[in-house]
Design a protein around this motif. Structure first.
Motif, short mmCIF file in Angstrom:
data_model
loop_
_atom_site.label_atom_id
_atom_site.label_comp_id
_atom_site.label_asym_id
_atom_site.label_seq_id
_atom_site.Cartn_x
_atom_site.Cartn_y
_atom_site.Cartn_z
N ARG A 7 6.08 11.05 -0.82
CA ARG A 7 6.38 9.62 -0.82
C ARG A 7 5.11 8.81 -0.54
O ARG A 7 4.41 9.05 0.44
CB ARG A 7 7.42 9.33 0.26
N LEU A 8 4.85 7.88 -1.45
CA LEU A 8 3.74 6.94 -1.24
C LEU A 8 4.32 5.67 -0.66
O LEU A 8 5.15 5.02 -1.30
CB LEU A 8 3.05 6.61 -2.57
N LYS A 9 3.91 5.33 0.54
CA LYS A 9 4.46 4.13 1.18
C LYS A 9 3.61 2.90 0.83
O LYS A 9 2.38 2.96 0.90
CB LYS A 9 4.49 4.33 2.70
N ASN A 56 11.94 2.83 -4.40
CA ASN A 56 12.85 2.00 -3.63
C ASN A 56 12.17 1.65 -2.30
O ASN A 56 12.45 2.23 -1.27
CB ASN A 56 14.16 2.75 -3.40
N GLY A 57 11.22 0.77 -2.38
CA GLY A 57 10.43 0.44 -1.20
C GLY A 57 9.27 1.40 -1.01
O GLY A 57 8.39 1.19 -0.20
N SER A 58 9.27 2.50 -1.78
CA SER A 58 8.17 3.46 -1.79
C SER A 58 8.29 4.24 -3.10
O SER A 58 9.31 4.16 -3.78
CB SER A 58 8.27 4.41 -0.61
N LEU A 59 7.22 4.95 -3.45
CA LEU A 59 7.27 5.76 -4.68
C LEU A 59 7.54 7.20 -4.28
O LEU A 59 6.76 7.80 -3.54
CB LEU A 59 5.95 5.64 -5.44
#
Lengths: 259, 174
Positions: A7-9, A56-59
């Protein structure tokens, strides 16, 4: 079951394409490195397929190993997540990852704080680790040689690479860290004969600033005896009742150590 | 299937004195069968129930003294080959271990080789240093326990004793 979530934040619309592309490229090389450590197959990341993509807010990218009858995917997932967590929290080199893999970790975590990437989260079925800029600082401490010494490492020789300068990887008996050992092309047959066996490599050992062995140059390879051919506990225990010449063990030791 | 008993130790470090007493066949030192205890610990390591650590220095220290009868080449070679066993994990005597040993000598007033063993045990993050050496046993280090070895699992020794008992009983019956 193998599952690896990356996850990319970052806020929607802020993560740049180069940051995303670079992160994914390093990520797949890291998976390939761990996969090779357990499967011994160069297919690496191509064995992994994308199971889920979401923003959804992150990738989020979720990968699964295509075929996982031997449980390799589960081991890869576990060690990838725990290994990256170890770099973040302890600042030490985790087991199984090679120097090339560590360079990919360096490339991955360097992205944090740039290109709209605020942080990263890696996750397996059972564990989750958050990566921050601290991981980047830590990994920079693990790659360079701090000093060299003449010494040896012991472990199992499990990979030979002829790409660039010839080298093989020894998984250290005690730490399971992957240590790169360079060799001369004319020694290839000797190295091939040792593939899969426990070896002692004596040479110029490179240490990182954290006091970890990272590679060996000018290594002299010796195959250690297969366990079934070595003397047994029964054969050696009590085999020489005159060893200390009648002294107690403590007196014998004081005589050789002093005091 | 019976579950294997849990080992008393997780990551014991074996001082040279453990190997010396073991090879020296010390079966009754103040009522303690050191050989049986060392057998038990090494067998537990071989069976994968614990991991034993020692220093590379141990290989040099388990030898015969120059003023006594020499260890035959065959015995010496057998011992060296035994130390290649994969269930014994060696801590190399390298710079970091040597520097730590130096500091431990200053801290505890111990001798360099004792310091090497203590620093090796700490480097390997062992939970206990096992030694049959009174002077070593007096060292009080906050990071690691130092104590005399004890039966780690007991299963093997008990099996042997039971087999011996069974043999004796059989003899009586005859």
């Amino acid at each position: 079951m193998s599952m690896l979530r990356f996850r990319l934040k970052g806020s929607p619309g802020t993560i740049t394409y180069p940051a995303f592309e670079s992160a994914l490229r390093h990520w797949q090389h890291i998976i390939a490195d761990y996969d090779y450590a357990f499967s011994k197959s160069r297919k690496g990341a191509s064995e992994w397929v994308i199971a889920e993509l979401s923003a959804n807010g992150s990738l989020d990218v979720v990968a699964k190993r295509r075929v996982d009858s031997a449980g390799i995917g589960v081991r890869v997932s576990h060690h990838t997540v725990s290994g990256l967590g170890q770099i973040e929290r302890e600042g030490t080199t985790p087991p199984y990852i090679s120097q090339a893999g560590m360079k990919n970790v360096q490339g991955l975590v360097k992205i944090i704080g740039s290109g709209g990437v605020a942080g990263m989260v890696v996750e397996s079925e059972t564990e989750e680790e958050e990566l921050s800029a601290k991981a980047s600082v830590n990994v920079d401490q693990l790659l360079p040689t701090s000093y060299t010494s003449v010494g040896s490492i012991e472990g199992r020789l499990e990979a030979i690479s002829l790409h660039g300068k010839p080298k093989y990887v020894v998984y250290h008996d005690r730490t399971q860290r992957a240590i790169s050992c360079r060799f001369q092309p004319q020694d290839l047959e000797e190295v091939k004969a040792a593939l899969g066996l426990r070896v002692n490599v004596f040479g110029l050992v490179h240490w990182n600033p954290k006091g970890e062995q990272i590679k060996v140059e000018e290594g002299n390879l010796r195959i250690l005896g297969p366990q079934e051919l070595l003397p047994t506990i029964e054969e050696v225990g009590g085999s020489d009742p005159t060893l200390t010449g009648g002294r107690s063990t403590a007196d014998f030791l004081r005589e050789i150590r002093g005091g | 299937m019976a579950r294997k008993p849990k080992a008393k130790y997780k990551k014991p470090y074996l001082d040279s004195s453990v190997f010396i007493a073991w090879v020296n066949n010390e079966t009754d030192i103040k009522g303690v069968n050191r050989k049986a205890i060392a057998d038990d610990i090494l067998n537990a390591a071989k069976d994968g129930r614990l991991r034993v650590y020692t220093s590379a220095l141990t290989i040099a220290e388990v030898y015969k003294m120059r003023n006594g009868p020499r260890l035959s080449n065959a015995n010496g070679d057998r011992l060296l080959a035994f130390f290649e066993s994969e269930f014994i994990l060696f801590v190399d005597l390298e710079r970091r271990v040597a520097e730590a040993a130096h500091r431990l000598c200053q801290q505890h007033g111990i001798l360099p080789c004792d310091g090497v063993h203590l620093s090796s045990a700490k480097e390997a993050k062992c939970d206990v240093l096992l030694a049959w050496d009174d002077r070593f046993g007096n060292v009080d280090d906050p990071d690691i326990k130092i104590e005399e070895p004890q039966i780690a699992v007991g299963q093997l020794s008990m099996d042997k004793e039971m087999a011996a008992d069974a043999g004796d009983e059989g003899g009586d019956e005859e």
